[in-house]
Design an enzyme around this catalytic site. Structure first.
Site, PDB file in Angstrom:
ATOM      1  CD  GLU A  89      -3.776  -2.416   7.550  1.00 23.28           C
ATOM      2  OE1 GLU A  89      -2.599  -2.520   7.203  1.00 23.28           O
ATOM      3  OE2 GLU A  89      -4.500  -1.472   7.191  1.00 23.28           O
TER       4      GLU A  89
ATOM      5  CG  HIS B 147      -6.071   2.001   5.085  1.00 27.88           C
ATOM      6  ND1 HIS B 147      -5.677   2.972   5.969  1.00 27.88           N
ATOM      7  CD2 HIS B 147      -5.035   1.137   4.982  1.00 27.88           C
ATOM      8  CE1 HIS B 147      -4.436   2.695   6.369  1.00 27.88           C
ATOM      9  NE2 HIS B 147      -4.032   1.586   5.779  1.00 27.88           N
TER      10      HIS B 147
ATOM     11  N   GLY C   3       2.229   2.335  10.968  1.00 31.97           N
ATOM     12  CA  GLY C   3       3.223   3.402  10.841  1.00 31.97           C
ATOM     13  C   GLY C   3       3.901   3.792  12.153  1.00 31.97           C
TER      14      GLY C   3
ATOM     15  CG  ASN D 138      -1.787   1.207   1.341  1.00 28.46           C
ATOM     16  OD1 ASN D 138      -1.890   1.985   0.394  1.00 28.46           O
ATOM     17  ND2 ASN D 138      -2.441   1.380   2.487  1.00 28.46           N
ATOM     18  CD1 TRP D 139       3.740   1.111  -2.794  1.00 30.13           C
ATOM     19  CD2 TRP D 139       3.702   2.264  -4.721  1.00 30.13           C
ATOM     20  NE1 TRP D 139       4.541   0.451  -3.683  1.00 30.13           N
ATOM     21  CE2 TRP D 139       4.539   1.145  -4.879  1.00 30.13           C
ATOM     22  CE3 TRP D 139       3.526   3.125  -5.798  1.00 30.13           C
ATOM     23  CZ2 TRP D 139       5.210   0.867  -6.069  1.00 30.13           C
ATOM     24  CZ3 TRP D 139       4.181   2.851  -6.999  1.00 30.13           C
ATOM     25  CH2 TRP D 139       5.020   1.731  -7.125  1.00 30.13           C
ATOM     26  CE  LYS D 140      -0.384   3.398   4.656  1.00 31.06           C
ATOM     27  NZ  LYS D 140      -0.274   3.539   6.091  1.00 31.06           N
TER      28      LYS D 140
ATOM     29  CB  SER E   9       4.751  -1.508  12.273  1.00 24.54           C
ATOM     30  OG  SER E   9       4.336  -0.181  12.519  1.00 24.54           O
TER      31      SER E   9
ATOM     32  CD  GLU F 100      -3.116   5.637   6.598  1.00 20.73           C
ATOM     33  OE1 GLU F 100      -3.033   5.680   5.360  1.00 20.73           O
ATOM     34  OE2 GLU F 100      -2.222   5.158   7.325  1.00 20.73           O
TER      35      GLU F 100
END
Ligand code: PGA
Length: 246
Positions: free
Chosen positions: A161, A86, A167, A8-10, A204, A88
């Site tokens: 997650e 997700h 992160g 997942n490159w975000k 992470s 985020e």
């Protein structure tokens, strides 16, 4: 069956040139690369071994939805997978109900959904982890059977997650994850038509800790954020996953 590693490159990297370089260097079998939507089509053209995924979609097929992208549009530019729910995105207001519509839309368009679930630190500290995960699963998957009649061989991935582990360089423990896999199966298996989802860990993950998760047959793979922006790191993680292909 081989394990699945999702990169997942975000919202990275900044330019198409950098994105293509990273994609070419990371292009290995067993990896699904989820670049920003702006690079998706071009990345799809350079990948030879890795598969392509998107980071979100909208549930309507077309129309007046400024800024949104439909499942069909993703499919048409080569996406095979799509991350949904997700944390985020949830933190910006995405609800369980919105997630459920997105899951149904993805399946209708023959995209493979990666449903993300996870609790905050405060929810965990309050002993509410399983309550949160159960709600996210039950509502998130509540529309699945409505699309079943149009969809053959549903493939669903559930990514656990924990939000506090994303992160932060502090992953959850493999023991907690194994317990969570069992719990997710208890919740999901009675829901008709969801078949047997692959359950993967995210939060992470690095080449240093990936093995401790991936060596367990119950853990079907990993969702990797930060470490996926380093091609050597992500290739090492895929390499480790291959040792434990079921
Ligand atoms: P991380 O991100 O690997 O950087 O913790 C995981 C994710 O958000 O999917």
């Amino acid at each position: 069956m081989s394990k699945i590693i999702i990169a997942n490159w975000k919202m990275n990297p900044a330019s198409l040139k950098e994105a293509i370089k990273l994609a070419k260097e990371s292009d290995v079998k067993g990896l699904v690369i989820c670049p920003p939507i702006s690079f998706l089509e071009e990345i799809g053209k350079v990948l030879k071994k890795a598969k392509l995924g998107a980071q979100d979609l909208f549930w309507e097929e077309r129309g007046a939805h400024t800024g949104e992208v439909s499942g069909q549009q993703l499919k048409n530019i080569g996406a095979e997978y799509v991350i949904i729910g997700h944390s985020e995105r949830r933190s910006l207001g995405e609800t369980d109900e919105m997630v459920s519509k997105k899951i149904a839309a993805a399946l209708k368009d023959n995209l493979k959904p990666i449903l993300c679930v996870g609790e905050t630190r405060a929810e965990r500290d309050a002993g509410k982890t399983k309550e949160v995960i159960e709600r996210e699963l039950r509502i998130g998957l509540s529309l699945v059977k409505q699309v079943d009649h149009r969809t053959s061989n549903i493939e669903l991935i559930i990514a656990y997650e924990p939000i506090w582990a994303i992160g932060t360089s502090t992953p959850d423990t493999p023991e907690d994850m194994l317990d969570m896999v069992k719990f997710i199966r208890e919740v999901v298996n009675p829901i008709p038509y969801t078949l047997y989802p692959s359950i993967i860990y995210g939060g992470s993950v690095t080449s240093g800790n990936a093995e401790s998760f991936l060596k367990h047959k119950e853990i079907a793979g990993a969702l990797v954020g930060g470490a996926s922006l380093n091609s050597e790191e992500i290739k090492k993680i895929v390499e480790i996953s291959k040792k434990y292909a079921r």
